[in-house]
Design an enzyme around this catalytic site. Structure first.
Site, PDB file in Angstrom:
ATOM      1  N   TYR A  50       0.995  -1.271  -0.118  1.00  0.00           N
ATOM      2  CA  TYR A  50      -0.031   0.122   0.051  1.00  0.00           C
ATOM      3  C   TYR A  50       0.847   1.328  -0.021  1.00  0.00           C
ATOM      4  O   TYR A  50       1.437   1.786   1.138  1.00  0.00           O
ATOM      5  CB  TYR A  50      -0.810   0.038   1.156  1.00  0.00           C
ATOM      6  CG  TYR A  50      -1.944   1.181   1.371  1.00  0.00           C
ATOM      7  CD1 TYR A  50      -2.470   1.858   0.225  1.00  0.00           C
ATOM      8  CD2 TYR A  50      -2.075   1.650   2.607  1.00  0.00           C
ATOM      9  CE1 TYR A  50      -3.268   2.674   0.395  1.00  0.00           C
ATOM     10  CE2 TYR A  50      -2.955   3.029   2.777  1.00  0.00           C
ATOM     11  CZ  TYR A  50      -3.538   3.449   1.674  1.00  0.00           C
ATOM     12  OH  TYR A  50      -4.449   4.453   1.887  1.00  0.00           O
ATOM     13  N   ASP A  88      -2.536  -1.503  -3.920  1.00  0.00           N
ATOM     14  CA  ASP A  88      -2.970  -0.223  -4.312  1.00  0.00           C
ATOM     15  C   ASP A  88      -1.539   0.459  -4.319  1.00  0.00           C
ATOM     16  O   ASP A  88      -1.041   0.928  -3.124  1.00  0.00           O
ATOM     17  CB  ASP A  88      -3.874   0.302  -3.208  1.00  0.00           C
ATOM     18  CG  ASP A  88      -3.887   1.747  -3.462  1.00  0.00           C
ATOM     19  OD1 ASP A  88      -3.519   2.272  -4.650  1.00  0.00           O
ATOM     20  OD2 ASP A  88      -4.836   2.421  -2.758  1.00  0.00           O
ATOM     21  N   HIS A 103     -12.595   0.591  -4.105  1.00  0.00           N
ATOM     22  CA  HIS A 103     -11.543   0.099  -4.940  1.00  0.00           C
ATOM     23  C   HIS A 103     -12.491  -1.336  -5.635  1.00  0.00           C
ATOM     24  O   HIS A 103     -13.069  -1.854  -4.689  1.00  0.00           O
ATOM     25  CB  HIS A 103     -10.356  -0.417  -4.376  1.00  0.00           C
ATOM     26  CG  HIS A 103      -9.362   0.643  -4.086  1.00  0.00           C
ATOM     27  ND1 HIS A 103      -8.220   1.069  -4.909  1.00  0.00           N
ATOM     28  CD2 HIS A 103      -9.324   1.622  -3.257  1.00  0.00           C
ATOM     29  CE1 HIS A 103      -7.542   1.940  -4.400  1.00  0.00           C
ATOM     30  NE2 HIS A 103      -8.300   2.485  -3.455  1.00  0.00           N
TER      31      HIS A 103
END
Length: 298
Positions: free
Chosen positions: A113, A154, A288
């Site tokens: 992330y 991500d 998402h």
């Protein structure tokens, strides 16, 4: 005997909220073997409650209620690691690796992330540069000697104009800065080949900000493969994140910032890549969508 392993990655935007809003139904339908999760905003006990029966390894952020990454699997991993870079790097809750044994082969799966960043705010952008620097050092280690490795998550960078619906309005903003995209140019250029960078995307100052070549001079590629782009080809998207505001989801005005990056040895074994986009705004359980692909290992 080789087998197909389905790996899904998703920023859940809070695992407890995702569990309340329908994540379990998606898990049942998608049938992944491994799920990498980002922005879980929770402790291990909350992840295990949301994913009963799954084996979970996790790294929580030092800031309660922020970030957090995890890897959930049907089978136990052999070992997990959370170190990325030196002690000065802010990576807590942002990077976790797990090794899985399939026959005679080891597959390393990463849930990452990356910081969102903020272009005009060094206190927010500098940690992103440091994190991307650490990734640039770690990727060759993971792929050394034909290593089978997959970095998912991500990554908060749209690599090319195809990856952002409104790229023209974002060339000077975090997530589409030339320097950010130049890291991906290096990650994804064939191993050992010169990194040429991308052409300028505008005029005057915008073109200067948008041209990644200035940040790629003298660099050589690391050979990793963007499985999503390889599967989709030269098309817009498919996007994986849409703002919760306005009509972004309904208009498909999104960003493709959730990735499967495969090491050179693993990439040819990928198939069936897809984005599990919710059928409607009101059926979303995160901002998402999961990105999913199958890998032959063992």
């Amino acid at each position: 005997m080789p087998r197909s392993v389905r790996i899904a990655s998703v920023n859940v935007n809070g695992i407890r909220a995702a569990a309340r809003n329908g994540m379990a139904a998606w898990v049942e339908a998608a049938q992944p073997d491994i799920i990498t999760l980002q922005e879980v905003r929770a402790e291990l006990e909350h992840l295990e409650a949301a994913l009963p029966g799954w084996r979970v390894v996790a790294d929580a952020s030092l800031q309660k209620g922020r970030a957090g990454v995890a890897i959930a699997s049907r089978e136990e991993c052999s070992i997990s690691r959370v170190e990325l870079g030196d002690d000065g790097l802010e990576s807590n809750g942002r990077w976790i690796e797990a090794d899985f044994e399939f026959g005679d082969e080891t597959l390393t799966v990463v849930s990452a992330y990356v910081f969102t960043g903020e272009a005009e705010t060094p206190a927010k952008q500098d940690p992103k540069w440091a994190f991307l620097d650490a990734m640039e050092r770690r990727l060759p280690e993971l792929s050394a000697d034909g290593g089978l490795a997959l970095v998912t998550g991500d990554l908060n960078v749209g690599h090319r104009p195809l990856d952002i619906k409104n790229w023209r309005g974002n060339v000077a903003k975090a997530g589409f800065l030339a320097r950010e995209r130049a890291y991906f140019d290096r990650f994804l250029t064939p191993e050992g080949e010169p990194v040429t960078g991308q052409e300028g995307l505008g005029r005057g100052k915008v073109a200067e900000l948008s041209d990644t070549r200035a940040f790629s001079e003298g660099a050589t590629g690391l050979g990793w493969v963007d499985i999503g782009r390889a599967a989709a080809g030269e098309v817009d998207g498919p996007y994986s994140w849409w703002s919760m505001r306005g009509k972004a989801f309904d208009n498909d005005s999104g960003w493709r910032i959730d990735y499967h990056l495969a090491s050179p040895a693993l990439a040819p074994r990928a198939s069936g890549y897809r984005v599990d986009r919710a059928p409607s705004y009101d059926t979303r359980w995160s901002d998402h969508s999961p990105v999913v692909a199958d890998y032959t290992v063992g």
